[in-house]
Motif scaffolding. Structure first.
Motif, PDB file in Angstrom:
ATOM      1  N   PRO A  69      13.227  -7.315 -10.415  1.00 56.09           N
ATOM      2  CA  PRO A  69      12.810  -6.143  -9.627  1.00 56.09           C
ATOM      3  C   PRO A  69      13.245  -6.298  -8.179  1.00 56.09           C
ATOM      4  N   PRO A  70      13.134  -5.247  -7.373  1.00 56.47           N
ATOM      5  CA  PRO A  70      13.524  -5.360  -5.958  1.00 56.47           C
ATOM      6  C   PRO A  70      12.811  -6.500  -5.242  1.00 56.47           C
ATOM      7  N   SER A  71      11.544  -6.728  -5.588  1.00 50.61           N
ATOM      8  CA  SER A  71      10.799  -7.833  -5.003  1.00 50.61           C
ATOM      9  C   SER A  71      10.741  -8.972  -6.002  1.00 50.61           C
ATOM     10  N   ASN A  72      11.005 -10.198  -5.555  1.00 48.40           N
ATOM     11  CA  ASN A  72      10.990 -11.352  -6.442  1.00 48.40           C
ATOM     12  C   ASN A  72       9.606 -11.927  -6.644  1.00 48.40           C
ATOM     13  N   HIS A  73       8.605 -11.280  -6.131  1.00 54.71           N
ATOM     14  CA  HIS A  73       7.249 -11.808  -6.240  1.00 54.71           C
ATOM     15  C   HIS A  73       6.499 -11.050  -7.324  1.00 54.71           C
ATOM     16  N   GLY A  74       6.009 -11.769  -8.313  1.00 56.76           N
ATOM     17  CA  GLY A  74       5.283 -11.128  -9.396  1.00 56.76           C
ATOM     18  C   GLY A  74       4.425 -12.115 -10.151  1.00 56.76           C
ATOM     19  N   PHE A  75       3.529 -11.591 -10.989  1.00 52.76           N
ATOM     20  CA  PHE A  75       2.651 -12.393 -11.826  1.00 52.76           C
ATOM     21  C   PHE A  75       1.972 -13.516 -11.033  1.00 52.76           C
ATOM     22  N   PRO A  76       1.167 -13.179 -10.047  1.00 54.90           N
ATOM     23  CA  PRO A  76       0.617 -14.201  -9.153  1.00 54.90           C
ATOM     24  C   PRO A  76      -0.377 -15.149  -9.797  1.00 54.90           C
ATOM     25  N   ASP A  77      -0.975 -14.784 -10.939  1.00 53.53           N
ATOM     26  CA  ASP A  77      -1.992 -15.656 -11.532  1.00 53.53           C
ATOM     27  C   ASP A  77      -1.655 -16.041 -12.964  1.00 53.53           C
ATOM     28  N   LEU A  78      -0.387 -15.902 -13.376  1.00 54.98           N
ATOM     29  CA  LEU A  78       0.005 -16.146 -14.761  1.00 54.98           C
ATOM     30  C   LEU A  78      -0.142 -17.622 -15.125  1.00 54.98           C
ATOM     31  N   ARG A  79      -0.728 -17.869 -16.320  1.00 52.50           N
ATOM     32  CA  ARG A  79      -0.937 -19.238 -16.788  1.00 52.50           C
ATOM     33  C   ARG A  79      -0.380 -19.476 -18.181  1.00 52.50           C
ATOM     34  N   LEU A 129      -3.267 -10.031 -22.017  1.00 47.80           N
ATOM     35  CA  LEU A 129      -2.578  -8.996 -22.800  1.00 47.80           C
ATOM     36  C   LEU A 129      -1.821  -9.700 -23.923  1.00 47.80           C
ATOM     37  N   VAL A 130      -2.289  -9.515 -25.163  1.00 42.71           N
ATOM     38  CA  VAL A 130      -1.706 -10.179 -26.334  1.00 42.71           C
ATOM     39  C   VAL A 130      -1.126  -9.103 -27.250  1.00 42.71           C
ATOM     40  N   LEU A 131       0.208  -9.093 -27.392  1.00 42.53           N
ATOM     41  CA  LEU A 131       0.913  -8.064 -28.158  1.00 42.53           C
ATOM     42  C   LEU A 131       1.763  -8.663 -29.272  1.00 42.53           C
ATOM     43  N   SER A 132       1.562  -9.910 -29.614  1.00 39.39           N
ATOM     44  CA  SER A 132       2.428 -10.640 -30.545  1.00 39.39           C
ATOM     45  C   SER A 132       2.433 -10.024 -31.941  1.00 39.39           C
ATOM     46  N   SER A 133       3.549 -10.248 -32.646  1.00 41.33           N
ATOM     47  CA  SER A 133       3.713  -9.859 -34.054  1.00 41.33           C
ATOM     48  C   SER A 133       3.514  -8.363 -34.263  1.00 41.33           C
ATOM     49  N   ASN A 134       4.361  -7.570 -33.600  1.00 41.10           N
ATOM     50  CA  ASN A 134       4.432  -6.126 -33.797  1.00 41.10           C
ATOM     51  C   ASN A 134       5.892  -5.727 -33.931  1.00 41.10           C
ATOM     52  N   LYS A 135       6.159  -4.430 -33.851  1.00 36.22           N
ATOM     53  CA  LYS A 135       7.531  -3.934 -34.034  1.00 36.22           C
ATOM     54  C   LYS A 135       7.938  -3.024 -32.877  1.00 36.22           C
ATOM     55  N   PHE A 136       7.602  -3.424 -31.670  1.00 36.27           N
ATOM     56  CA  PHE A 136       7.973  -2.639 -30.500  1.00 36.27           C
ATOM     57  C   PHE A 136       9.501  -2.598 -30.361  1.00 36.27           C
ATOM     58  N   ASP A 137       9.969  -1.674 -29.571  1.00 31.35           N
ATOM     59  CA  ASP A 137      11.386  -1.567 -29.245  1.00 31.35           C
ATOM     60  C   ASP A 137      11.474  -1.324 -27.743  1.00 31.35           C
ATOM     61  N   ASP A 138      11.422  -2.410 -26.972  1.00 32.99           N
ATOM     62  CA  ASP A 138      11.309  -2.267 -25.521  1.00 32.99           C
ATOM     63  C   ASP A 138      11.895  -3.495 -24.846  1.00 32.99           C
ATOM     64  N   VAL A 139      12.099  -3.384 -23.539  1.00 30.63           N
ATOM     65  CA  VAL A 139      12.562  -4.502 -22.725  1.00 30.63           C
ATOM     66  C   VAL A 139      11.350  -5.179 -22.092  1.00 30.63           C
ATOM     67  N   PHE A 140      11.600  -6.278 -21.396  1.00 31.36           N
ATOM     68  CA  PHE A 140      10.499  -7.008 -20.777  1.00 31.36           C
ATOM     69  C   PHE A 140       9.818  -6.146 -19.702  1.00 31.36           C
ATOM     70  N   PRO A 141       8.493  -6.048 -19.723  1.00 28.50           N
ATOM     71  CA  PRO A 141       7.772  -5.192 -18.765  1.00 28.50           C
ATOM     72  C   PRO A 141       7.622  -5.866 -17.403  1.00 28.50           C
ATOM     73  N   THR A 142       8.690  -5.850 -16.617  1.00 29.74           N
ATOM     74  CA  THR A 142       8.608  -6.449 -15.280  1.00 29.74           C
ATOM     75  C   THR A 142       7.568  -5.753 -14.410  1.00 29.74           C
ATOM     76  N   TRP A 143       7.266  -4.501 -14.723  1.00 26.65           N
ATOM     77  CA  TRP A 143       6.308  -3.737 -13.933  1.00 26.65           C
ATOM     78  C   TRP A 143       4.884  -4.274 -14.079  1.00 26.65           C
ATOM     79  N   LEU A 144       4.646  -5.163 -15.057  1.00 31.16           N
ATOM     80  CA  LEU A 144       3.333  -5.796 -15.160  1.00 31.16           C
ATOM     81  C   LEU A 144       3.148  -6.894 -14.113  1.00 31.16           C
ATOM     82  N   GLY A 145       4.236  -7.250 -13.432  1.00 33.16           N
ATOM     83  CA  GLY A 145       4.155  -8.322 -12.436  1.00 33.16           C
ATOM     84  C   GLY A 145       3.261  -8.001 -11.254  1.00 33.16           C
ATOM     85  N   ILE A 146       2.906  -6.734 -11.073  1.00 33.19           N
ATOM     86  CA  ILE A 146       2.050  -6.361  -9.949  1.00 33.19           C
ATOM     87  C   ILE A 146       0.571  -6.584 -10.249  1.00 33.19           C
TER      88      ILE A 146
END
Length: 535
Positions: free
Chosen positions: A253-263, A215-232
């Motif tokens: 988040p309530p669970s500290n486990h997220g992004f299991p395959d992030l590189r 997921l590549v979203l660089s160089s835009n003008k979003f107005d949002d916080v970090f999407p912790t919900w993508l950690g699942i």
């Protein structure tokens, strides 16, 4: 008013009117200048026109009209294609660089050999609000290396159940990112919406993209916080959000486990604050174990699916297929670099140019597969964690422009693959490391740390404590103690000399008594002469 004054007034008016006419003529000639159209592009546009028919129901906009009606073949007035409605040419070269045929009532089907794709200098293309029946997105679209699309992204992507890759980067799209993966049946693996003008918040439906890998979203003008919900997302490997208007603290988040395959994680040039929750973001095992797959690239099998109107046989789908290799732009070894291909084993973290606080987490030392780490230009404090010495594959380490203190850990000498190192503009102290890769770094890697010393900085280090001479006893205990100590040494020397003298005297008297007596007598006479007569 005299006759001469009147003549002067008329002459002035005459000259002024001539100047105005010359200006208007020049302006009209500039406005009417039309670049000369190239014959090949002229012919290509005419053939494109012939491949479609005009149908009043093909466009829904109330102001629609057939723009191609003004396109005429050679021998007619306005022969140059640069003067045709909807066509824009480069003023210097005459090449067609823009084509706006939106709401032109075009009806027909696109083929991969359409002459439109021979306009290789095209930079903008708008075909909205027409009816291209039974058409598929052709591979020939790649013939436009300079083409940049504009407008709002369509909201039909959610209908493409078999779509694996969606790349709309480096365009001029605005508005919000459309909903995708509204159900968990989506096959989407890659989405690149970078370098656009997208606004608002990320669609929460992205959490349903269970097969999403990049997921590549660089160089835009979003107005949002970090999407912790993508950690699942179990397959997410690349998350790039550089310079995109994200802000605030990254909540745990309530669970500290997220992004299991992030590189690959790029959060640089945003406005994130607070401490970085490394125990949540880096809880996966991929970075910790490394990936032994240098020959493989991250990729997806990309299906383009276009849904047409229903016919007597039901809904029709036209599909094209090709392999799509993931790409990303990162700051690597101090320079912005575009990676057209990403190895499966490449791992990088860039948190630079935010407002993160606190210490550099020791946990980062467990990410054994890490190749690049950049946390520069934040407000980090504390010492450089020695655990960074465990990152044996690290090639670039940038800790500059923070508030780090203490010495540079000696264990960093173990980083034998390190090519770029920067700790400038901190509060570090002590001696600069030497040996291995550290002998190759220049003074710019260390400048802005008044407490650092040693090559390559001009400030030299003081002699280490172990090499200094011990202080004298007199300096420690005072002069009286020193005198007593000197008398002890003198007394010891006197006693030892007396003993040696007695022994030697006994030896000489015993062996050479006569000769000894003569010598003593001679010495006595000499002493008397030296004294002289008494007064």
């Amino acid at each position: 008013m005299g006759l001469s004054s009147l003549c002067l007034a008329f002459a002035s008016i005459f000259i002024l009117s001539k100047l105005v006419l010359i200006y208007l003529a020049a302006a009209d000639s500039l406005q009417s200048y039309i670049p000369t159209c190239h014959d090949a592009e002229n012919a290509a546009l005419l053939q494109f026109k012939q491949s479609f028919v005009i149908n009043i129901s093909a466009s829904q906009y109330h102001g629609a009209y057939p723009k191609t009606s003004s396109w005429k073949s050679a021998g007619n007035q306005n022969n140059s294609c640069c003067s045709w409605d909807g066509v824009e040419c480069d003023e210097n070269t005459g090449h067609v660089i823009g084509l706006d045929l939106s709401s032109s009532r075009l009806y027909g089907s696109f083929s991969s050999n359409n002459t439109l794709f021979s306009l290789v200098h095209l930079q903008s293309l708008n075909l909205a609000d027409n009816n291209f029946i039974y058409s598929q997105i052709p591979i020939s679209i790649r013939n436009f290396p300079k083409l940049r699309l504009s407008g709002m992204l369509p909201h039909c992507f959610n209908n493409f159940t078999y779509l694996e890759g969606l790349s709309v980067g480096n365009n001029l799209f605005h508005g919000t990112l459309p909903q995708v993966c509204t159900t968990n049946r989506s096959s989407l693996k890659m989405m690149d919406a970078s370098r656009n003008q997208l606004l608002g918040k990320l669609p929460r439906s992205l959490a349903n993209c269970l097969t999403l890998e990049s997921l590549v979203l660089s160089s835009n003008k979003f107005d949002d916080v970090f999407p912790t919900w993508l950690g699942i997302l179990p397959e997410l490997k690349v998350l790039a959000m550089k310079n995109s208007g994200f802000h605030g603290a990254i909540r745990r988040p309530p669970s500290n486990h997220g992004f299991p395959d992030l590189r690959i994680l790029d959060l640089s040039q945003n406005n994130f604050t607070g401490q970085f929750p490394s125990e949540f973001i880096f809880s996966g095992i991929s970075m910790g174990r490394g990936i032994n797959s240098k020959s493989a690239y991250m990729s997806a099998n990309n299906f383009y699916v276009i849904s047409s109107r229903a016919n007597e046989y039901g809904e029709r789908y036209d599909m094209t297929f090709h392999k799509f290799v993931y790409s990303v732009t990162l700051i690597n070894k101090g320079l912005e670099r575009y990676f057209p291909k990403i190895y499966e084993d490449f791992m990088a973290i860039d948190l630079s140019s935010n407002r993160f606080e606190g210490r550099i987490p020791e946990l980062i030392g467990n990410l054994k597969g890490l190749r690049s780490l950049n946390v520069s230009n934040n407000m980090l404090t504390g010492r450089i964690p020695p655990s960074l010495g465990n990152l044996k594959n690290l090639e670039a380490l940038d800790l500059s422009q923070n508030k780090l203190s203490g010495e540079i850990p000696q264990v960093l000498l173990q980083l034998s693959f390190l090519e770029q190192f920067n700790v400038s503009h901190n509060n570090l102290t002590g001696r600069i490391l030497h040996g291995n890769q550290f002998s190759t770094f220049e003074n710019t890697s260390y400048e802005g740390n008044p407490g650092l010393c040693g090559d390559p900085l001009p400030k030299k280090c003081a002699r280490p404590e172990g090499n200094k001479l011990p202080p004298s006893t007199a300096e420690e205990n005072g002069s009286s103690t020193g005198v007593e100590l000197e008398w002890k040494f003198a007394a010891a020397g006197l006693v030892s000399g007396l003993v040696v003298g007695v022994v030697l005297a006994d030896f000489v008297i015993t062996r050479w008594s006569d000769r000894f007596i003569e010598i003593v007598a001679l010495l006595i006479r000499l002493l008397r002469r030296m004294r002289g007569p008494r007064s």
